[in-house]
Structures are given as C-alpha cells and as structure tokens.
Design a protein around this motif. Structure first.
Motif, PDB file in Angstrom:
ATOM      1  N   LYS A  84      10.080   4.883   2.874  1.00 20.61           N
ATOM      2  CA  LYS A  84       9.911   6.256   2.379  1.00 20.61           C
ATOM      3  C   LYS A  84       9.361   6.254   0.964  1.00 20.61           C
ATOM      4  N   ASP A  85       8.688   7.341   0.629  1.00 19.66           N
ATOM      5  CA  ASP A  85       8.269   7.594  -0.745  1.00 19.66           C
ATOM      6  C   ASP A  85       8.571   9.056  -1.039  1.00 19.66           C
ATOM      7  N   GLY A  86       7.945   9.623  -2.052  1.00 20.94           N
ATOM      8  CA  GLY A  86       8.276  10.984  -2.428  1.00 20.94           C
ATOM      9  C   GLY A  86       7.873  12.040  -1.423  1.00 20.94           C
ATOM     10  N   SER A  87       6.960  11.719  -0.507  1.00 21.45           N
ATOM     11  CA  SER A  87       6.456  12.749   0.404  1.00 21.45           C
ATOM     12  C   SER A  87       6.559  12.387   1.885  1.00 21.45           C
ATOM     13  N   VAL A  88       6.689  11.105   2.219  1.00 14.86           N
ATOM     14  CA  VAL A  88       6.647  10.674   3.620  1.00 14.86           C
ATOM     15  C   VAL A  88       7.829   9.757   3.940  1.00 14.86           C
ATOM     16  N   ILE A  89       8.362   9.900   5.141  1.00 17.17           N
ATOM     17  CA  ILE A  89       9.349   8.970   5.688  1.00 17.17           C
ATOM     18  C   ILE A  89       8.745   8.365   6.949  1.00 17.17           C
ATOM     19  N   ILE A  90       8.760   7.035   7.046  1.00 18.41           N
ATOM     20  CA  ILE A  90       8.286   6.353   8.254  1.00 18.41           C
ATOM     21  C   ILE A  90       9.453   5.558   8.843  1.00 18.41           C
ATOM     22  N   ASP A  91       9.742   5.780  10.104  1.00 20.89           N
ATOM     23  CA  ASP A  91      10.792   5.051  10.811  1.00 20.89           C
ATOM     24  C   ASP A  91      10.177   4.277  11.966  1.00 20.89           C
TER      25      ASP A  91
ATOM     26  N   TYR B   3       3.231  -2.234   3.723  1.00 21.90           N
ATOM     27  CA  TYR B   3       3.974  -1.290   2.887  1.00 21.90           C
ATOM     28  C   TYR B   3       5.173  -1.906   2.175  1.00 21.90           C
ATOM     29  N   GLY B   4       5.357  -3.217   2.299  1.00 19.71           N
ATOM     30  CA  GLY B   4       6.497  -3.855   1.661  1.00 19.71           C
ATOM     31  C   GLY B   4       7.747  -3.760   2.526  1.00 19.71           C
ATOM     32  N   ASN B   5       8.867  -4.234   1.988  1.00 21.77           N
ATOM     33  CA  ASN B   5      10.130  -4.214   2.730  1.00 21.77           C
ATOM     34  C   ASN B   5      10.604  -2.783   2.973  1.00 21.77           C
ATOM     35  N   PRO B   6      11.243  -2.527   4.102  1.00 21.57           N
ATOM     36  CA  PRO B   6      11.816  -1.195   4.343  1.00 21.57           C
ATOM     37  C   PRO B   6      12.927  -0.915   3.345  1.00 21.57           C
ATOM     38  N   VAL B   7      13.190   0.371   3.090  1.00 22.45           N
ATOM     39  CA  VAL B   7      14.268   0.728   2.172  1.00 22.45           C
ATOM     40  C   VAL B   7      15.625   0.640   2.852  1.00 22.45           C
ATOM     41  N   SER B   8      15.637   0.698   4.177  1.00 20.52           N
ATOM     42  CA  SER B   8      16.881   0.486   4.919  1.00 20.52           C
ATOM     43  C   SER B   8      16.555  -0.125   6.270  1.00 20.52           C
ATOM     44  N   LEU B   9      17.529  -0.868   6.791  1.00 23.64           N
ATOM     45  CA  LEU B   9      17.321  -1.612   8.032  1.00 23.64           C
ATOM     46  C   LEU B   9      18.638  -1.711   8.768  1.00 23.64           C
ATOM     47  N   ASN B  10      18.654  -1.316  10.027  1.00 22.40           N
ATOM     48  CA  ASN B  10      19.830  -1.503  10.869  1.00 22.40           C
ATOM     49  C   ASN B  10      19.356  -1.806  12.287  1.00 22.40           C
ATOM     50  N   PRO B  11      20.265  -2.088  13.216  1.00 17.89           N
ATOM     51  CA  PRO B  11      19.821  -2.482  14.565  1.00 17.89           C
ATOM     52  C   PRO B  11      19.003  -1.432  15.303  1.00 17.89           C
ATOM     53  N   ASP B  12      19.064  -0.172  14.858  1.00 18.38           N
ATOM     54  CA  ASP B  12      18.339   0.895  15.546  1.00 18.38           C
ATOM     55  C   ASP B  12      16.960   1.172  14.966  1.00 18.38           C
TER      56      ASP B  12
ATOM     57  N   GLN C 134       0.838  -1.194   0.000  1.00 21.48           N
ATOM     58  CA  GLN C 134       0.000   0.000   0.000  1.00 21.48           C
ATOM     59  C   GLN C 134       0.877   1.250   0.000  1.00 21.48           C
ATOM     60  N   ALA C 135       0.282   2.381  -0.369  1.00 19.45           N
ATOM     61  CA  ALA C 135       0.985   3.656  -0.287  1.00 19.45           C
ATOM     62  C   ALA C 135       1.198   4.015   1.180  1.00 19.45           C
ATOM     63  N   LEU C 136       2.283   4.703   1.464  1.00 20.98           N
ATOM     64  CA  LEU C 136       2.554   5.112   2.839  1.00 20.98           C
ATOM     65  C   LEU C 136       1.505   6.111   3.303  1.00 20.98           C
ATOM     66  N   PRO C 137       1.073   5.999   4.559  1.00 20.16           N
ATOM     67  CA  PRO C 137       0.080   6.950   5.083  1.00 20.16           C
ATOM     68  C   PRO C 137       0.718   8.310   5.343  1.00 20.16           C
ATOM     69  N   GLY C 138      -0.087   9.342   5.311  1.00 22.99           N
ATOM     70  CA  GLY C 138       0.409  10.698   5.534  1.00 22.99           C
ATOM     71  C   GLY C 138       0.402  11.116   6.984  1.00 22.99           C
ATOM     72  N   GLY C 139       0.241  10.162   7.902  1.00 24.25           N
ATOM     73  CA  GLY C 139       0.226  10.490   9.317  1.00 24.25           C
ATOM     74  C   GLY C 139      -0.313   9.328  10.121  1.00 24.25           C
ATOM     75  N   PHE C 140      -0.632   9.597  11.382  1.00 23.82           N
ATOM     76  CA  PHE C 140      -1.123   8.564  12.289  1.00 23.82           C
ATOM     77  C   PHE C 140      -2.601   8.808  12.565  1.00 23.82           C
ATOM     78  N   GLY C 141      -3.448   7.854  12.179  1.00 23.59           N
ATOM     79  CA  GLY C 141      -4.884   8.016  12.380  1.00 23.59           C
ATOM     80  C   GLY C 141      -5.407   9.217  11.617  1.00 23.59           C
TER      81      GLY C 141
END
Length: 213
Positions: free
Chosen positions: A166-173, A152-161, A55-62
């Motif tokens: 991300k897409d063109g408008s939103v970053i979700i960590d 949302y599919g696999n993350p674009v990056s993954l580390n122990p932290d 799915q497309a990334l959401p633009g916020g929480f709720g």
C-alpha cells in the motif's frame, strides 16, 4: 484443533526473528528475504527488495485505472478481449446507494487468457476496486508474488491468506488461491468510516430501546 503450518511458521518466524505478530496471525513485514516462511510464502531476494529500487504502485490493472467513470471502464473492457466483457449484461447494481458491479468471465469468450473471472466495483460512478482472478492453469501464486516483490518491494503485511502492498492512494492485495485486488485507499477508508458511524448509531438505538424496557 488443527493449526495451519503457515500460521505455525509465522508464529515461529515472529519469535525467532522479532517480527511483530498481529492477532489475526499476520506479520507486519520488515521481513528479510530469508525469513523462515514456507517456500510459497517466503520473501524472495529480488532487485526490488530495497525501497530505493521499488517502483510506485500502479493505479489499476493495465489500462483500467481506479477512479475512472463507469462509461470509461465499459469502453476499455469492450476493447480488451482478455476480460471477456459482453456489454451491459455483465453490469449489475449492488445493494446500497451508488454501487455498481461489472463481472466478467473469460471462460466464455477468451478461454486461453491468463485471466479468469474479474470484478470491477464502482462507488458514486467511480471505479474503486478491481479484483482479478488469474488462470491457475497458466500462473502460480509464487511467480506472481515474486514479481510483485521484485517491482514494488516487500509487502507491508503478509499472512497465509494474502500479501498486501500500500501507499497513500492504492492498496494491492495478492489473495489466495490466486487473485489480485486493487483498491482506492481513500474510498475504502471512507466506506469503512461510514460503516463505523452506522454501527455506532445502531448500537445507540439498541441501547435506547433497552433503557426504555
């Protein structure tokens, strides 16, 4: 020096499976579901693992969305008891121009919420980051991670932290131990660029001073 087992796993995964490994130990993920990460970090086999299903990334929480005005967010938080918002006493000014922070704590008003402490940060009266600390007595990191991968599919990056989407408008960590952060990418990149300009100006000023000695 003791090296984290997560870092070791990431390094060996990078070597054995050919993932690019950045200087900070993160894996740029074209990661398969069977990657050799610890179980708590492994990309699960989910219906969203293929990009066509994600799915497309959401633009916020709720109902609280990035880009909303301060007044609109305050009104929504007042209506949603999950956040434990108490009104203007939870609103503060941050150092720097045009920056406002709302900080809520559900332990005061909604102790059984799935949320814990939450932060809503504004720039020029627009919401640009939402940070949701989740209740670790009710939720665990892997369950949230799996749900995000499923949707949302696999993350674009993954580390122990953290894991990042991300897409063109939103970053979700998804950050450890259990925090979900939504960021307006355009505002984030603008603030980064402004900070770089300020740093460059400060460096030039320092160089000019030293030259005059």
């Amino acid at each position: 020096m003791k090296i984290s087992r997560y870092v070791i796993a990431a390094v060996f995964s990078s070597i054995l499976l050919g993932f690019p490994l950045s200087a900070d130990g993160s894996v740029t993920v074209s990661v398969s579901a069977g990657a050799d990460f610890p179980m708590s970090e492994r990309i699960p086999e989910t219906k969203g693992s293929g990009t066509a299903a994600a799915q497309a990334l959401p633009g916020g929480f709720g109902t609280v969305k990035l880009g909303m005005s301060l007044d609109d967010v305050k009104e929504l938080l007042q209506k949603d008891t999950r956040f434990g918002y108490r009104g203007d006493r939870d609103v503060s000014l941050l150092p720097g121009e045009n920056r406002v922070l709302i900080e809520t704590d559900t332990s005061r008003t909604a102790p059984y919420s799935y949320l814990d402490r939450c932060w809503f940060q504004f720039y020029e009266d627009k919401l640009y980051t939402i940070t949701i600390n989740m209740n670790r007595d009710k939720l665990d990191h892997y369950s949230v991670f799996k749900q995000l991968c499923d949707k949302y599919g696999n993350p674009v990056s993954l580390n122990p932290d953290k894991a990042e989407w991300k897409d063109g408008s939103v970053i979700i960590d998804l950050e450890r131990p259990l925090a979900l952060k939504y960021t307006d990418r355009a505002v984030f990149e603008k603030l980064q660029a402004d900070a770089m300009v300020d740093k460059t100006a400060a460096e030039k000023s320092r160089e000019k001073f030293l030259e005059g000695l």
